[in-house]
Design a protein around this motif. Structure first.
Motif, PDB file in Angstrom:
ATOM      1  N   THR A 274       0.707  -1.364  -0.072  1.00  0.00           N
ATOM      2  CA  THR A 274      -0.007   0.054  -0.119  1.00  0.00           C
ATOM      3  C   THR A 274       0.879   1.190   0.056  1.00  0.00           C
ATOM      4  O   THR A 274       0.485   2.487   0.342  1.00  0.00           O
ATOM      5  N   THR A 275       2.228   1.216  -0.318  1.00  0.00           N
ATOM      6  CA  THR A 275       2.956   2.340  -0.638  1.00  0.00           C
ATOM      7  C   THR A 275       3.335   2.907   1.019  1.00  0.00           C
ATOM      8  O   THR A 275       4.147   4.273   0.777  1.00  0.00           O
ATOM      9  N   LEU A 276       3.110   2.301   1.857  1.00  0.00           N
ATOM     10  CA  LEU A 276       3.490   3.117   3.073  1.00  0.00           C
ATOM     11  C   LEU A 276       5.021   2.722   3.678  1.00  0.00           C
ATOM     12  O   LEU A 276       5.539   3.455   4.446  1.00  0.00           O
TER      13      LEU A 276
ATOM     14  N   ASN B 284       8.884   1.496   1.700  1.00  0.00           N
ATOM     15  CA  ASN B 284       9.608   0.654   0.736  1.00  0.00           C
ATOM     16  C   ASN B 284      10.124  -0.403   0.885  1.00  0.00           C
ATOM     17  O   ASN B 284      10.776  -0.637   2.128  1.00  0.00           O
TER      18      ASN B 284
ATOM     19  N   ASN C 263       2.054   7.139  -6.177  1.00  0.00           N
ATOM     20  CA  ASN C 263       0.533   7.988  -6.231  1.00  0.00           C
ATOM     21  C   ASN C 263      -0.147   7.472  -7.085  1.00  0.00           C
ATOM     22  O   ASN C 263      -1.614   7.356  -6.651  1.00  0.00           O
TER      23      ASN C 263
ATOM     24  N   ARG D  72      -2.033   4.501  -5.164  1.00  0.00           N
ATOM     25  CA  ARG D  72      -2.627   4.776  -3.933  1.00  0.00           C
ATOM     26  C   ARG D  72      -4.217   5.285  -4.618  1.00  0.00           C
ATOM     27  O   ARG D  72      -5.238   5.088  -3.877  1.00  0.00           O
TER      28      ARG D  72
ATOM     29  N   LEU E  92      -7.460   0.839   1.681  1.00  0.00           N
ATOM     30  CA  LEU E  92      -6.904   0.017   2.984  1.00  0.00           C
ATOM     31  C   LEU E  92      -7.847   0.322   4.158  1.00  0.00           C
ATOM     32  O   LEU E  92      -8.387   1.351   4.476  1.00  0.00           O
TER      33      LEU E  92
ATOM     34  N   ARG F 112      10.023   0.404  12.747  1.00  0.00           N
ATOM     35  CA  ARG F 112       9.424   0.516  11.820  1.00  0.00           C
ATOM     36  C   ARG F 112       9.098   2.277  11.928  1.00  0.00           C
ATOM     37  O   ARG F 112       8.772   2.776  11.027  1.00  0.00           O
TER      38      ARG F 112
END
Lengths: 289, 331
Positions: B50-52, B54, B72, B75, B80, B330
């Protein structure tokens, strides 16, 4: 970009105005501060002569002494006779400082509750998250400054006889710039911090020196020589100076335009540079490895 | 085109390898489940998809778009529903929805209709005017799901959708998920550590443990692949190892031993069981416990992760510590 920034700003403002305790505190806090700092530490009272001593002198000597004292006090506090007015003007900047420090706090909340992740998954520019935080903090700051100004007025703030609507606009323009700069500064500082405790420690480390090493509560000229240069680069000094000049706007004394221009220049520079730094740092911090 | 396609997707936090070279594809219109114990790397995988976050190594593509380079764009097409409840408590349900709509650039007039539509799907229309702080956990989760749907995503991520919910609410949420798939032809990627949830909802599952995919396939296939029934028996404490002896009994396919407990895979459970017990008694040993089970997804899970539920319980602190570590790293 504008749509989401607006929506996020509205969210912050809604959260703020719906908290009755917060609103109540916001009204009480300036009263306490103005009362404590302004009325309790009456610095001008320290340099006055008790009346029983004054009575020993002939009337013409008494008048002369009064003139000399007024002159001394005038020099120290830049034309204001009473410390309350001096301090109330500075307090407007201090209240901006204290509201700005919460700009970073709300990021920590959002991070803790996972709300930040929700924003980061959305197809929005990262900058809009930062801008929304800063603008809601500015809105809060302006609101609180307006409140402090009205309360100070009610408690006996002495404004100059030529004070007009433009002076009022000038005061809030200066505070607006200060608020943008400070909110961005605190946001940039705290955006990587994960806990409230660390945030509190960091913010307090910066807050109090920023407040005391400025002419908000005490004139720079009376500070020890090592402190003066620090106070002279503190944006709060420039904002307080500007606010004070506007408040004391009197028909008998010409406004020092060059000094006011300098104040504005410094504040504009501060606001622009720190908001840029804030946005860049925040964007970096929000982009996870 | 595959909806999700990963290749050697890896995430390392310091020394901990949270996700270890996983490769899988998810096809359009299916519900794909990631099944695994706490700390197995499920949420980390979702975070990367979900691109949160890398990836440290490897690639992941959503509808052919790279999650790092085209973040983007990705997204825009995904929704989510996170594991934590992230709806804003100080706002009303409606305000939360409106905020979400503006975050996804849904035009005002369309947003109004959509909010109405998704709120009635999750049956929150009546509560929409109330502040979220008055909502129950189940209602919050439902609002969270509604938020994830506001922009009609083609791919929805559900991270532990029923974690911490009571049984009734769980069933309700399952119904929503099934409805979504049928009515909106949505592809759903979900994680769970509830076996029955994966069994009830997923078209395909992957079992993940220690950051690796142990096995993947349709739940039915996986159950069939177990190739038989499971007999579990326990001997009294300090009995000697009888693995070899059991392995020679007819129908026995495989024997696994954990101290005094044996997991025996047999082709025909009912017939093999008497033989096995007889053999043990002949060796002058006693059987303290015995059970026969037909394959379930639970069995599949045990088969591939080698962990029994009891064992997971025992090492809870360890799991918790690993999780906390990963979380800290994280941040």
């Amino acid at each position: 970009m504008i749509g989401e920034t607006y929506a996020l700003t509205v969210r912050e403002v809604k959260k703020w105005i719906r908290e009755p305790i917060l609103l109540f505190m916001m009204i009480i806090q300036p009263v306490v501060w103005l009362g404590l700092f302004g009325k309790a530490f009456n610095l001008t009272g320290l340099v006055s002569i008790p009346p029983e001593i004054l009575q020993q002198f002939p009337p013409e000597v008494t008048t002369q002494i009064a003139v000399i004292f007024n002159e001394i006090i005038g020099r120290i506090f830049g034309g204001t006779m009473d410390y309350f007015t001096y301090m109330a003007a500075g307090m407007l900047s201090v209240i901006i400082l204290f509201t700005s420090m919460f700009s970073g706090m709300s990021v920590i909340w959002d991070r803790r509750f996972g709300f930040l992740n929700k924003l980061l998954v959305a197809p929005i520019a990262r900058g809009s998250i930062v801008i929304a935080k800063v603008s809601s903090s500015v809105i809060r700051g302006m609101f609180q400054a307006a409140l402090v100004f009205s309360i100070a007025f009610a408690l006996g703030l002495q404004i100059g006889d030529a004070f007009n609507i433009f002076d009022l606009v000038g005061i809030f323009a200066g505070l607006f710039l200060l608020s943008i700069g400070l909110s961005s500064l605190f946001l940039a500082l705290t955006i990587r911090i994960k806990s409230w405790e660390t945030h509190g420690a960091v913010v307090n480390l910066i807050n109090l020196p920023l407040m005391f090493a400025s002419n908000a509560l005490f004139p720079i000229k009376q500070m020890p020589s090592w402190l003066q240069p620090i106070a002279n680069i503190n944006p709060i000094s420039y904002a307080s100076d500007l606010v004070r000049t506007f408040i004391l706007h009197s028909s008998s004394v010409a406004l020092d335009i060059s000094k006011m221009t300098l104040d504005f220049e410094v504040l504009i520079g501060f606001a622009v540079s720190f908001s840029l730094i804030g946005i860049i740092l925040a964007e970096k911090a929000l982009r996870k490895s | 085109m595959a909806v999700i396609e990963t290749k050697d997707l890896t995430k390392v936090f310091g020394k901990i390898v949270a996700v270890d070279r996983i490769s899988f594809t998810v096809e359009e219109g299916e519900i794909f489940g990631f099944l695994g114990p706490n700390g197995a790397g499920k949420t980390t995988t979702i975070n990367m998809l979900t691109t949160l976050m890398n990836p440290t190594e490897g690639t992941a593509k959503i509808f052919g778009m790279d999650v790092v380079k085209d973040a983007n764009k990705v997204r825009n097409v995904i929704g989510l529903v996170p594991q934590d409840l992230t709806v804003d408590e100080d706002l009303t349900g409606m305000e939360n929805m409106e905020l979400q709509a503006s975050l996804y650039h849904v035009p005002k007039d369309i947003a109004k209709k959509r909010i109405d539509e998704v709120l009635s799907l999750v049956e929150l229309k009546e509560a929409a005017k109330r502040k979220v702080e008055t909502y129950s956990g189940g209602m919050r989760k439902r609002l969270e799901i509604a938020q994830g749907l506001i922009h009609h995503p083609k791919l929805l991520f559900l991270d532990e959708p029923t974690l911490g919910l009571d049984v009734q609410t769980r069933t309700v949420i399952w119904d929503y998920i099934k409805k979504l798939k049928e009515e909106h032809e949505m592809t759903i990627f979900m994680t769970t550590h509830y076996m029955e949830e994966a069994d009830a909802l997923c078209d395909r599952i992957a079992i993940i443990d220690y950051g690796k995919i142990k096995v993947s396939g349709k739940p039915k296939e996986l159950k069939d692949n177990l190739g038989g029934d499971i007999i579990e028996l326990a001997l009294p404490y300090n009995s000697r190892d009888i693995t070899e002896a059991i392995a020679t009994i007819p129908y026995v396919l495989d024997v696994k031993r954990k101290s005094e407990t044996y997991r025996i895979k047999v082709a025909k459970g009912e017939e093999a069981l008497p033989d096995i017990i007889e053999r043990i008694l002949k060796m002058n040993l006693k059987v303290s416990k015995v059970s026969l089970t037909k394959p379930t997804l639970d069995q599949v899970y045990l088969e591939y992760t080698g962990r029994s539920l009891r064992e997971t319980e025992g090492s809870r602190e360890e799991v918790w510590r690993a999780r906390r570590n990963i979380r800290r790293l994280r941040r």
